[in-house]
Design an enzyme around this catalytic site. Structure first.
Site, PDB file in Angstrom:
ATOM      1  N   PHE A  31      43.092  19.523  50.736  1.00 32.90           N
ATOM      2  CA  PHE A  31      44.304  20.225  51.194  1.00 32.90           C
ATOM      3  C   PHE A  31      44.162  20.774  52.621  1.00 32.90           C
ATOM      4  O   PHE A  31      44.853  20.349  53.554  1.00 32.90           O
ATOM      5  CB  PHE A  31      44.608  21.338  50.171  1.00 32.90           C
ATOM      6  CG  PHE A  31      45.563  22.389  50.628  1.00 32.90           C
ATOM      7  CD1 PHE A  31      46.759  22.074  51.264  1.00 32.90           C
ATOM      8  CD2 PHE A  31      45.269  23.739  50.392  1.00 32.90           C
ATOM      9  CE1 PHE A  31      47.647  23.071  51.657  1.00 32.90           C
ATOM     10  CE2 PHE A  31      46.147  24.734  50.788  1.00 32.90           C
ATOM     11  CZ  PHE A  31      47.328  24.406  51.434  1.00 32.90           C
ATOM     12  N   ASP A  44      29.051  11.902  50.144  1.00 32.65           N
ATOM     13  CA  ASP A  44      28.849  13.182  49.461  1.00 32.65           C
ATOM     14  C   ASP A  44      27.982  14.063  50.370  1.00 32.65           C
ATOM     15  O   ASP A  44      26.940  13.594  50.863  1.00 32.65           O
ATOM     16  CB  ASP A  44      28.127  12.874  48.138  1.00 32.65           C
ATOM     17  CG  ASP A  44      27.951  14.088  47.258  1.00 32.65           C
ATOM     18  OD1 ASP A  44      27.851  15.212  47.775  1.00 32.65           O
ATOM     19  OD2 ASP A  44      27.888  13.888  46.021  1.00 32.65           O
ATOM     20  N   ALA A  72      34.336  20.869  52.883  1.00 36.82           N
ATOM     21  CA  ALA A  72      34.059  20.226  51.583  1.00 36.82           C
ATOM     22  C   ALA A  72      33.590  21.252  50.570  1.00 36.82           C
ATOM     23  O   ALA A  72      32.672  22.021  50.827  1.00 36.82           O
ATOM     24  CB  ALA A  72      33.006  19.136  51.757  1.00 36.82           C
ATOM     25  N   THR A  90      35.911  31.808  51.870  1.00 38.14           N
ATOM     26  CA  THR A  90      37.037  32.439  51.179  1.00 38.14           C
ATOM     27  C   THR A  90      36.884  33.958  51.121  1.00 38.14           C
ATOM     28  O   THR A  90      35.762  34.475  51.176  1.00 38.14           O
ATOM     29  CB  THR A  90      37.119  31.860  49.751  1.00 38.14           C
ATOM     30  OG1 THR A  90      37.979  32.666  48.950  1.00 38.14           O
ATOM     31  CG2 THR A  90      35.759  31.863  49.059  1.00 38.14           C
ATOM     32  N   ASP A  91      38.006  34.650  50.934  1.00 39.77           N
ATOM     33  CA  ASP A  91      37.952  36.102  50.724  1.00 39.77           C
ATOM     34  C   ASP A  91      37.436  36.443  49.319  1.00 39.77           C
ATOM     35  O   ASP A  91      37.122  37.591  49.036  1.00 39.77           O
ATOM     36  CB  ASP A  91      39.340  36.746  50.951  1.00 39.77           C
ATOM     37  CG  ASP A  91      40.432  36.224  50.015  1.00 39.77           C
ATOM     38  OD1 ASP A  91      40.176  35.291  49.238  1.00 39.77           O
ATOM     39  OD2 ASP A  91      41.563  36.769  50.068  1.00 39.77           O
ATOM     40  N   GLU A  92      37.358  35.417  48.426  1.00 39.59           N
ATOM     41  CA  GLU A  92      36.972  35.711  47.037  1.00 39.59           C
ATOM     42  C   GLU A  92      35.524  36.165  46.933  1.00 39.59           C
ATOM     43  O   GLU A  92      35.129  36.751  45.930  1.00 39.59           O
ATOM     44  CB  GLU A  92      37.252  34.496  46.142  1.00 39.59           C
ATOM     45  CG  GLU A  92      38.711  34.074  46.252  1.00 39.59           C
ATOM     46  CD  GLU A  92      39.205  33.146  45.162  1.00 39.59           C
ATOM     47  OE1 GLU A  92      38.614  33.117  44.071  1.00 39.59           O
ATOM     48  OE2 GLU A  92      40.210  32.449  45.420  1.00 39.59           O
ATOM     49  N   TYR A 105      33.043  30.009  41.101  1.00 39.81           N
ATOM     50  CA  TYR A 105      33.495  29.508  42.410  1.00 39.81           C
ATOM     51  C   TYR A 105      33.080  30.459  43.526  1.00 39.81           C
ATOM     52  O   TYR A 105      32.438  30.058  44.504  1.00 39.81           O
ATOM     53  CB  TYR A 105      35.022  29.318  42.407  1.00 39.81           C
ATOM     54  CG  TYR A 105      35.615  29.170  43.799  1.00 39.81           C
ATOM     55  CD1 TYR A 105      35.312  28.064  44.592  1.00 39.81           C
ATOM     56  CD2 TYR A 105      36.474  30.150  44.326  1.00 39.81           C
ATOM     57  CE1 TYR A 105      35.845  27.943  45.877  1.00 39.81           C
ATOM     58  CE2 TYR A 105      37.005  30.027  45.605  1.00 39.81           C
ATOM     59  CZ  TYR A 105      36.687  28.926  46.375  1.00 39.81           C
ATOM     60  OH  TYR A 105      37.210  28.810  47.642  1.00 39.81           O
ATOM     61  N   SER A 106      33.463  31.736  43.388  1.00 45.29           N
ATOM     62  CA  SER A 106      33.188  32.657  44.502  1.00 45.29           C
ATOM     63  C   SER A 106      31.689  32.891  44.664  1.00 45.29           C
ATOM     64  O   SER A 106      31.206  33.062  45.791  1.00 45.29           O
ATOM     65  CB  SER A 106      33.956  33.963  44.344  1.00 45.29           C
ATOM     66  OG  SER A 106      33.715  34.577  43.117  1.00 45.29           O
ATOM     67  N   LYS A 145      30.428  29.972  46.684  1.00 43.47           N
ATOM     68  CA  LYS A 145      30.812  30.082  48.099  1.00 43.47           C
ATOM     69  C   LYS A 145      29.992  31.186  48.784  1.00 43.47           C
ATOM     70  O   LYS A 145      29.574  31.041  49.932  1.00 43.47           O
ATOM     71  CB  LYS A 145      32.312  30.379  48.232  1.00 43.47           C
ATOM     72  CG  LYS A 145      33.232  29.239  47.849  1.00 43.47           C
ATOM     73  CD  LYS A 145      33.118  28.005  48.730  1.00 43.47           C
ATOM     74  CE  LYS A 145      33.628  28.223  50.139  1.00 43.47           C
ATOM     75  NZ  LYS A 145      33.630  26.933  50.909  1.00 43.47           N
ATOM     76  N   ARG A 185      43.180  34.542  32.789  1.00 43.78           N
ATOM     77  CA  ARG A 185      41.927  33.895  33.205  1.00 43.78           C
ATOM     78  C   ARG A 185      40.775  34.862  32.920  1.00 43.78           C
ATOM     79  O   ARG A 185      40.892  36.060  33.249  1.00 43.78           O
ATOM     80  CB  ARG A 185      42.050  33.617  34.701  1.00 43.78           C
ATOM     81  CG  ARG A 185      40.798  33.173  35.393  1.00 43.78           C
ATOM     82  CD  ARG A 185      40.990  33.126  36.916  1.00 43.78           C
ATOM     83  NE  ARG A 185      41.744  31.973  37.337  1.00 43.78           N
ATOM     84  CZ  ARG A 185      42.159  31.774  38.592  1.00 43.78           C
ATOM     85  NH1 ARG A 185      41.909  32.670  39.537  1.00 43.78           N
ATOM     86  NH2 ARG A 185      42.840  30.693  38.920  1.00 43.78           N
ATOM     87  N   GLY A 196      37.798  37.184  33.528  1.00 44.20           N
ATOM     88  CA  GLY A 196      37.257  37.803  34.749  1.00 44.20           C
ATOM     89  C   GLY A 196      38.208  37.761  35.931  1.00 44.20           C
ATOM     90  O   GLY A 196      37.780  37.858  37.084  1.00 44.20           O
TER      91      GLY A 196
END
Ligand code: NAD
Ligand code: TYD
Length: 354
Positions: A10, A57, A80, A132-134, A158-159, A162, A290, A292
């Site tokens: 995206f 990859d 990526a 990310t801000d997460e 995910y966070s 990252k 979701r 958490g």
């Protein structure tokens, strides 16, 4: 030449399309083409010699080394990643692999290549890591927004992945002097977003007459940034950012999820009224939350504004209208990316909603 990873996803694809449309240098676009990467998004670049696509990859060290020595990029922009929180909750392993091991492997390849440059090229080289801000965790309603000094407190796989990648980037600057910059951005929306994320999911499901699933009480808050504003911020950081710094990027647009979905429904009522005459908001359904689920994210984007002069140009109201209009005009793109595996995800994740 610049090397972009994740440029079929995206934000990466929006970045590459924008970059080349503005006359930027050629791009080598390194993407594994997971379910989230779509070659069709890059179709406008077919036959354009300034765009070299490499299906690679970022965990493959040898392939990365060859790309660096062949193309000799002056900069890397690393998009990526595995990027969907709900998928990270169901299957975290791939997030560790791509986001942590992949970023580490890319840093190593960049460091090896950069070490062999002459002094001038070394000083001019940039490694921009898009994050990310997460990574900052969740805010209470009255907390001040995240700034560049907010401690990391990631809550989802995910966070966490990252955050780990951001730490490696920081360490490569601190230890080896690699000229890195990291950006921590809020939720993006706009053209070419895969319809598993809230905004394109709501638009595409509304048009199909399906339920619009809102987690929990719908009052979780996100800051929203139109994707081309994010691309402009990354270009700014690449051109003028202070090496070794991190920059928070946001839209100054905090919204509760339920308000986002209502806004989308309102724009659709206007631009593509349902044949039945019913309001799209009637399709909204509150579903199980979701696990958490972070309550609130908010970004203080003053540093990038004061230091580098970047500010978003879209408000949420202008950006969301453009986005809804884009999805209405690009039904073919949506049909093309929502393959069998996408439908399987919907069937498992939203079992019970239709
Ligand atoms: P996306 O999921 O749409 O695209 C990710 C791209 O990376 C895909 O093209 C995919 O094929 C590619 N990819 C995945 N694993 C790979 C691997 N191992 N090797 C090479 N390519 C691989 O993600 P996005 O929303 O465009 O996000 C891009 C970056 O921006 C991510 O790093 C994400 O963490 C960050 N970010 C996203 C948002 C957001 O709201 N979407 C906000 C802030 C930061
Ligand atoms: P999402 O687009 O997945 O981004 P992120 O989790 O990275 O913020 O979700 C945005 C918000 O919307 C988040 O608070 C979760 C919520 N959400 C729903 O309420 N329903 C949904 O079906 C999805 C995908 C997300």
């Amino acid at each position: 030449m610049i090397l972009v990873t994740g440029g079929a996803g995206f934000i990466g694809a929006n970045f590459v399309l924008d970059w080349l449309s503005r006359g930027g240098e050629p791009v080598v676009n390194v993407d594994k083409l997971t379910y989230a990467g779509n070659a069709s998004t890059l179709a406008p670049l077919s036959g354009d010699a300034r765009h070299i696509f490499a299906r690679v990859d970022i965990c493959e060290a040898a392939a990365l080394a060859t790309l660096f020595t062949t193309h000799r990029p002056r900069a890397v922009v690393n998009f990526a990643a595995e990027s969907h929180v709900d998928r990270s909750i169901r299957a975290p392993g791939e997030f560790v692999q791509t986001n942590v091991v992949g970023t580490f492997t890319l840093l190593e390849a960049a460091r090896t290549y950069w070490s062999g440059l002459d002094a001038g090229e070394k000083a001019a080289f940039r490694f921009v890591h898009v994050s990310t801000d997460e990574v900052f965790g969740s805010l209470e309603p009255d907390d001040a927004p995240f700034n560049e000094h907010t401690p990391y407190a990631p809550n989802s796989p995910y966070s966490a992945s990252k955050a780990a990648s951001d730490h490696f980037v920081r360490a490569y600057h601190h230890t080896y002097g690699l000229p890195t910059l990291t950006t921590n951005c809020s939720n993006n929306y706009g053209p070419y977003q895969f319809p598993e994320k809230l905004i394109p999911l709501a638009i595409t499901r509304a048009l199909k007459g399906e339920k619009l699933p809102v987690y929990g009480d719908g009052k979780n808050v996100r800051d929203w940034l139109y994707v081309t504003d994010h691309c402009a911020a990354i270009r700014t950081v690449l051109e003028r950012g202070v090496v070794g710094r991190t920059y928070n990027i946001g839209g100054w647009n905090e919204k509760a999820n339920i308000d986002v979905v209502h806004t989308i429904c309102g724009v659709l009522d206007e631009l593509r009224p349902a044949a039945s005459g019913a309001r799209y908001a009637r399709q909204i359904e509150f579903v199980t939350d979701r696990p958490g689920h972070d309550r609130r994210y908010a970004i203080d984007a003053s540093l990038i504004e004061q230091e580098l002069g970047w500010r978003p140009s879209e408000t949420f109201e202008t950006g969301i209208r453009k986005t809804v209009a884009w999805y209405l005009d690009h039904a073919e793109w949506v049909g093309g990316v929502t393959s069998g595996s996408y439908r399987e995800w919907l069937d498992t994740h939203y079992a019970g909603s239709n």
